[in-house]
Motif scaffolding. Structure first.
Motif, short mmCIF file in Angstrom:
data_model
loop_
_atom_site.label_atom_id
_atom_site.label_comp_id
_atom_site.label_asym_id
_atom_site.label_seq_id
_atom_site.Cartn_x
_atom_site.Cartn_y
_atom_site.Cartn_z
N LYS A 198 0.83 -1.20 0.00
CA LYS A 198 0.00 0.00 0.00
C LYS A 198 0.86 1.25 0.00
CE LYS A 198 -4.24 -1.79 2.10
NZ LYS A 198 -5.23 -1.63 3.19
N PHE A 199 1.95 1.24 0.76
CA PHE A 199 2.83 2.41 0.80
C PHE A 199 3.38 2.73 -0.59
CE2 PHE A 199 4.36 2.97 5.49
CZ PHE A 199 3.11 3.47 5.80
N TYR A 200 3.77 1.69 -1.32
CA TYR A 200 4.32 1.92 -2.65
C TYR A 200 3.27 2.55 -3.55
CZ TYR A 200 6.60 1.06 -7.14
OH TYR A 200 7.16 1.23 -8.39
N ASP A 201 2.06 2.02 -3.50
CA ASP A 201 0.99 2.56 -4.34
C ASP A 201 0.68 4.01 -3.97
OD1 ASP A 201 0.82 0.11 -5.60
OD2 ASP A 201 -0.88 -0.59 -4.41
N TRP A 202 0.65 4.31 -2.68
CA TRP A 202 0.35 5.68 -2.25
C TRP A 202 1.48 6.63 -2.65
CZ3 TRP A 202 -1.27 3.94 3.35
CH2 TRP A 202 -2.51 3.30 3.28
N TRP A 203 2.72 6.16 -2.50
CA TRP A 203 3.86 6.99 -2.88
C TRP A 203 3.85 7.25 -4.39
CZ3 TRP A 203 8.09 5.54 -5.99
CH2 TRP A 203 9.13 6.47 -6.05
N ASN A 204 3.54 6.21 -5.15
CA ASN A 204 3.50 6.33 -6.60
C ASN A 204 2.41 7.31 -7.04
OD1 ASN A 204 4.93 5.41 -8.86
ND2 ASN A 204 3.31 3.99 -9.44
N ALA A 205 1.35 7.42 -6.23
CA ALA A 205 0.24 8.33 -6.55
C ALA A 205 0.44 9.72 -5.94
CB ALA A 205 -1.06 7.73 -6.05
N GLY A 206 1.61 9.92 -5.31
CA GLY A 206 1.89 11.22 -4.71
C GLY A 206 1.16 11.47 -3.41
N LYS A 207 0.73 10.39 -2.74
CA LYS A 207 -0.05 10.55 -1.52
C LYS A 207 0.72 10.17 -0.26
CE LYS A 207 -4.41 9.48 -3.92
NZ LYS A 207 -5.56 8.54 -4.01
N LEU A 208 2.01 9.94 -0.41
CA LEU A 208 2.82 9.53 0.74
C LEU A 208 4.05 10.42 0.82
CD1 LEU A 208 2.66 7.11 2.82
CD2 LEU A 208 4.46 6.04 1.45
N VAL A 209 4.25 11.05 1.98
CA VAL A 209 5.39 11.94 2.19
C VAL A 209 6.39 11.24 3.10
CG1 VAL A 209 6.15 14.17 3.06
CG2 VAL A 209 3.92 13.97 1.93
N LEU A 210 7.61 11.05 2.59
CA LEU A 210 8.65 10.37 3.34
C LEU A 210 9.74 11.35 3.74
CD1 LEU A 210 9.03 7.16 1.14
CD2 LEU A 210 7.79 7.38 3.30
N PRO A 211 10.45 11.09 4.84
CA PRO A 211 11.60 11.93 5.19
C PRO A 211 12.63 11.91 4.07
CG PRO A 211 11.00 10.46 7.01
CD PRO A 211 10.21 10.02 5.82
N ASP A 212 13.33 13.03 3.87
CA ASP A 212 14.34 13.05 2.81
C ASP A 212 15.57 12.25 3.23
OD1 ASP A 212 16.00 14.71 4.41
OD2 ASP A 212 15.09 16.52 3.58
N ASN A 213 16.49 12.08 2.28
CA ASN A 213 17.65 11.23 2.52
C ASN A 213 18.51 11.74 3.67
OD1 ASN A 213 16.93 9.54 0.42
ND2 ASN A 213 18.24 10.54 -1.09
N GLU A 214 18.61 13.05 3.81
CA GLU A 214 19.43 13.62 4.89
C GLU A 214 18.84 13.29 6.26
OE1 GLU A 214 21.11 17.98 6.36
OE2 GLU A 214 20.31 17.74 4.34
N ILE A 215 17.52 13.43 6.39
CA ILE A 215 16.88 13.11 7.67
C ILE A 215 16.99 11.61 7.95
CG2 ILE A 215 14.67 13.03 8.89
CD1 ILE A 215 13.91 15.63 7.50
N GLU A 216 16.82 10.80 6.92
CA GLU A 216 16.96 9.35 7.09
C GLU A 216 18.36 8.99 7.60
OE1 GLU A 216 16.68 5.26 4.38
OE2 GLU A 216 15.75 7.11 3.68
N ALA A 217 19.38 9.61 7.02
CA ALA A 217 20.75 9.36 7.48
C ALA A 217 20.93 9.83 8.92
CB ALA A 217 21.74 10.06 6.55
N ASP A 218 20.34 10.98 9.26
CA ASP A 218 20.43 11.48 10.63
C ASP A 218 19.77 10.51 11.61
OD1 ASP A 218 21.77 13.76 9.84
OD2 ASP A 218 19.98 15.04 9.83
N MET A 219 18.66 9.90 11.20
CA MET A 219 17.99 8.92 12.06
C MET A 219 18.87 7.71 12.31
SD MET A 219 14.08 9.01 10.57
CE MET A 219 12.96 10.37 10.95
N TYR A 220 19.57 7.27 11.28
CA TYR A 220 20.45 6.11 11.44
C TYR A 220 21.63 6.46 12.35
CZ TYR A 220 23.35 2.08 10.17
OH TYR A 220 24.13 0.95 10.20
#
Length: 376
Positions: A198-220
């Motif tokens: 479902k996440f992939y479908d929502w992201w593909n439809a522009g309905k899912l907002v994910l953290p950007d790569n910089e924030i993802e790296a900061d989380m790790y």
């Protein structure tokens, strides 16, 4: 190649499918589950003649803890009847919070299960609901405390970061809440979008907002800092353990050693051949009923392919791959086929040599997938 010392069993049933999950799972229905388990017992018997002496068993899914007490009891009985399980073997069962009770935990303890892994994912009820989890934070606390009362002293808690609209502060909150529980092992995984979810479908439809790569790296980075400060050893890319609680089963995978895989969609590695079982439950049952191992695909890696896979798997470990072990496996130094690749990655600051091992640097951890592709 040596006989397998590890076994993976796939229980493909869940109460419902999480929005991010692309694992081979299906909604739980008792009749289908009973038919599946009866077939699983037969598949076990197909591998019994190998005489494998098991040092690790991992029962994953899906949600193995969704099974009834009677089904759990039968599973462990069939395991003991078909395989030699070494004294002190590591036996793990994956559980979802809210799906265990005192009876199930007692059966697992009596059956020599000595490790539980809970899919927590977040310590925030709003986030849990947003990602399709059916448990609450209160379920996590109750299940964890119940497991401790039943004398489980090796418990893992899984977390996922870079979830939709998740902030760094929210991730730190979940991380700190889990650290405060003091589990023996903590796994942290970044969200990956997989086709068919479902996440992939929502992201593909522009309905899912994910953290950007910089924030993802900061989380790790935050995960590494907080967990190591709390006394956990960072021994694999995504895994942190208290002393003596690293997962022996995972190390079988990363050391490219043989293991048996049972169940629909399960994978195994025996006699140098990787195999994957059919995914569908009806197809799985049909093939086993016909007296066939339900293998959908198999491949034997040889030469440089096997060498590359051994390196990539070994680099999952923080101490990396041992040069002497590689030489013993392939009769040549790692630099013969991959010297130029290693030098280039070292110049980029992504790998380093330490204590006769090739390992990822701290920067290499952030770009691990890039490093792996360079060996292919």
């Amino acid at each position: 190649m040596s006989s397998p010392t590890a076994l993976y069993i796939h229980i493909p049933f869940c109460a419902s499918k999480c929005f991010y999950c692309d694992f081979n799972t299906y909604s739980f229905h008792k009749e289908q589950a009973d038919a599946y388990l009866n077939t699983l017992w037969v598949e076990m018997s197909m591998y019994a003649p190998m005489g494998a002496s098991l040092q690790t068993i991992f029962i994953g899914g899906g949600t193995p803890s969704i099974l009834s007490p009677d089904s759990l009891r039968k599973m462990f009985t069939n395991l003991q009847e078909n395989f030699q399980i070494e004294a002190g073997a590591e036996v793990t069962v994956e559980c979802n919070p809210g799906t265990i009770d005192a009876e199930k935990l007692a059966i697992m303890r009596d059956s020599d299960v000595n490790r539980l892994s809970f899919g927590v994912q977040a310590m925030d009820d709003d986030i849990l609901q947003q990602i399709g989890r059916i448990h609450s934070v209160n379920d996590v606390l109750n299940s964890y405390q119940m497991a401790r009362k039943h004398n489980f002293n090796n418990i893992n808690l899984d977390l996922i970061f870079a979830l939709p609209e998740q902030t760094l502060d929210q991730w730190q909150y979940s991380l700190d809440k889990v650290i405060n529980l003091s589990p023996d092992h903590i796994s942290v995984y970044n969200l990956t979008l997989e086709e068919g979810t479902k996440f992939y479908d929502w992201w593909n439809a522009g309905k899912l907002v994910l953290p950007d790569n910089e924030i993802e790296a900061d989380m790790y980075r935050l995960s590494i800092d907080r967990l190591t400060q709390a006394g956990y050893l960072h021994y694999e890319i995504s895994n942190f353990a208290k002393l003596g609680c690293d997962v022996k089963h995972n190390l079988i995978y990363w050391n490219n050693e043989p293991y048996i895989g049972l169940g629909a969609g399960a994978s195994g590695y025996i006699d140098g051949c990787r195999y994957t079982n059919v995914r569908g439950i009806p197809e799985y049952i049909e093939q086993v009923d016909q007296g066939k191992k339900p293998i959908m695909y198999q491949e034997r890696l040889v030469g440089i392919q096997e060498m590359a896979e051994t390196i990539i798997l070994g680099l999952q470990k923080r101490d990396g791959i041992c040069f002497d072990r590689y030489q013993k496996l392939f009769g040549q130094p790692i630099t013969k086929e991959f010297g130029q690749t290693i030098d280039q990655l070292a110049e980029l600051g992504l790998v380093e040599t330490s204590n006769n091992h090739l390992r990822l640097t701290d920067q290499g951890l952030m770009l691990a997938n890039y490093v792996f592709t360079e060996f292919l």
